[in-house]
Design a protein around this motif. Structure first.
Motif, short mmCIF file in Angstrom:
data_model
loop_
_atom_site.label_atom_id
_atom_site.label_comp_id
_atom_site.label_asym_id
_atom_site.label_seq_id
_atom_site.Cartn_x
_atom_site.Cartn_y
_atom_site.Cartn_z
N ASP A 123 -10.00 8.01 11.58
CA ASP A 123 -9.86 8.45 10.18
C ASP A 123 -10.38 7.36 9.25
N LYS A 124 -10.63 7.76 8.01
CA LYS A 124 -11.01 6.80 6.97
C LYS A 124 -10.01 6.94 5.83
N ILE A 125 -9.50 5.81 5.37
CA ILE A 125 -8.52 5.79 4.28
C ILE A 125 -9.20 5.21 3.05
N THR A 126 -9.17 5.97 1.96
CA THR A 126 -9.78 5.51 0.71
C THR A 126 -8.76 4.71 -0.09
N ILE A 127 -9.21 3.56 -0.59
CA ILE A 127 -8.37 2.77 -1.49
C ILE A 127 -9.22 2.33 -2.68
N GLU A 128 -8.54 1.91 -3.73
CA GLU A 128 -9.24 1.33 -4.87
C GLU A 128 -8.60 -0.01 -5.17
N LEU A 129 -9.43 -1.05 -5.18
CA LEU A 129 -8.96 -2.39 -5.50
C LEU A 129 -9.12 -2.60 -7.00
N ARG A 130 -8.09 -3.15 -7.63
CA ARG A 130 -8.14 -3.43 -9.07
C ARG A 130 -8.07 -4.93 -9.28
N PHE A 131 -8.87 -5.41 -10.21
CA PHE A 131 -8.96 -6.84 -10.48
C PHE A 131 -8.66 -7.13 -11.94
N GLU A 132 -8.34 -8.38 -12.21
CA GLU A 132 -8.05 -8.80 -13.58
C GLU A 132 -9.30 -8.70 -14.46
N LYS A 133 -10.46 -9.07 -13.93
CA LYS A 133 -11.69 -9.10 -14.73
C LYS A 133 -12.75 -8.11 -14.24
N ALA A 134 -12.94 -8.03 -12.94
CA ALA A 134 -13.98 -7.15 -12.38
C ALA A 134 -13.54 -5.70 -12.48
N GLY A 135 -14.50 -4.82 -12.44
CA GLY A 135 -14.19 -3.40 -12.43
C GLY A 135 -13.58 -3.00 -11.10
N PRO A 136 -12.97 -1.81 -11.04
CA PRO A 136 -12.36 -1.35 -9.78
C PRO A 136 -13.41 -1.15 -8.68
N VAL A 137 -12.98 -1.37 -7.44
CA VAL A 137 -13.88 -1.23 -6.29
C VAL A 137 -13.25 -0.24 -5.31
N LYS A 138 -13.98 0.83 -4.99
CA LYS A 138 -13.51 1.80 -4.00
C LYS A 138 -13.94 1.33 -2.62
N VAL A 139 -13.01 1.43 -1.67
CA VAL A 139 -13.26 0.96 -0.31
C VAL A 139 -12.74 2.00 0.67
N GLU A 140 -13.43 2.15 1.80
CA GLU A 140 -12.93 2.99 2.89
C GLU A 140 -12.49 2.09 4.03
N LEU A 141 -11.23 2.27 4.44
CA LEU A 141 -10.70 1.53 5.59
C LEU A 141 -10.89 2.41 6.82
N ASP A 142 -11.50 1.86 7.86
CA ASP A 142 -11.61 2.57 9.13
C ASP A 142 -10.29 2.41 9.87
N VAL A 143 -9.72 3.51 10.34
CA VAL A 143 -8.49 3.41 11.14
C VAL A 143 -8.91 3.06 12.57
N LYS A 144 -8.40 1.93 13.05
CA LYS A 144 -8.75 1.40 14.37
C LYS A 144 -7.53 1.43 15.29
N GLU A 145 -7.75 1.08 16.55
CA GLU A 145 -6.65 1.00 17.51
C GLU A 145 -5.62 0.00 16.99
N ARG A 146 -4.37 0.18 17.38
CA ARG A 146 -3.29 -0.71 16.92
C ARG A 146 -3.53 -2.17 17.25
N THR A 147 -4.24 -2.43 18.34
CA THR A 147 -4.46 -3.82 18.77
C THR A 147 -5.74 -4.42 18.20
N HIS A 148 -6.50 -3.65 17.42
CA HIS A 148 -7.78 -4.12 16.89
C HIS A 148 -7.60 -5.41 16.08
N ASN A 149 -8.43 -6.41 16.42
CA ASN A 149 -8.44 -7.66 15.66
C ASN A 149 -9.86 -8.19 15.66
N PRO A 150 -10.54 -8.12 14.51
CA PRO A 150 -11.94 -8.57 14.46
C PRO A 150 -12.12 -10.04 14.82
N GLN A 151 -11.09 -10.86 14.66
CA GLN A 151 -11.20 -12.29 15.04
C GLN A 151 -11.43 -12.42 16.53
#
Length: 166
Positions: free
Chosen positions: A133-161
């Motif tokens: 699934d993809k989860i849509t979010i919107e990040l809000r900042f003090e100065k910058a305009g809002p940024v829409k982002v899609e989070l990819d839903v990954k396996e529970r153990t997923h760790n990009p590190q």
């Protein structure tokens, strides 16, 4: 004497005018670089955004790297999402998680939201996302305009590190 004073005064005024004009032109050149008049609005980009598949519909975490490509520092002040009416910004200090009102995004730097560290917390999910699934979010900042982002839903153990170390 009178003529000499007039010439000296005229020369002084000419010199003052010349300095003022040259000062203005060099100031305007440096102002655009320093942004002292009107700072450049921070330019935010997001990479690596994901959410591990939640165990239940009570809470979920969101992780990403927010990059500020400008010379103006900013703050992440809010996150919104259709998945939850209560999306919080959390910091982790001394292995303890706590909600904070904002997080700094340094000028020409990045804010890492990662497992075991600072992150976004979704409380009281409206549904339970599944891997893929993809989860849509919107990040809000003090100065910058809002940024829409899609989070990819990954396996529970997923760790990009862990992926980078292979």
């Amino acid at each position: 004497m009178n003529r000499r004073t007039t010439r000296t005064l005229a020369a002084a005024l000419s010199l003052t005018a010349a300095l003022a004009i040259s000062g203005c032109s060099s100031d305007s050149g440096s102002d655009s670089g320093s942004g002292s008049d009107k700072p450049a609005k921070p330019a935010m980009t997001v990479s690596g955004a994901f959410m591990p598949e939640p165990v239940n519909d009570k809470m979920a975490g969101g992780f990403m790297v927010i990059k500020n490509g400008s010379s103006t520092a900013d703050k992440l002040t809010a996150v919104t999402s259709p998945l939850s009416d209560d999306v919080q910004i959390h910091e982790t200090k001394n292995q303890k998680m706590q909600q904070v009102p904002s997080m700094d995004v340094p000028a020409n730097g990045e804010l890492k939201l990662e497992r075991g560290g600072n992150h976004v917390m979704f409380m009281g999910l409206k549904n339970k996302p599944k891997v893929g699934d993809k989860i849509t979010i919107e990040l809000r900042f003090e100065k910058a305009g809002p940024v829409k982002v899609e989070l990819d839903v990954k396996e529970r153990t997923h760790n990009p590190q862990n992926e980078n170390s292979h």
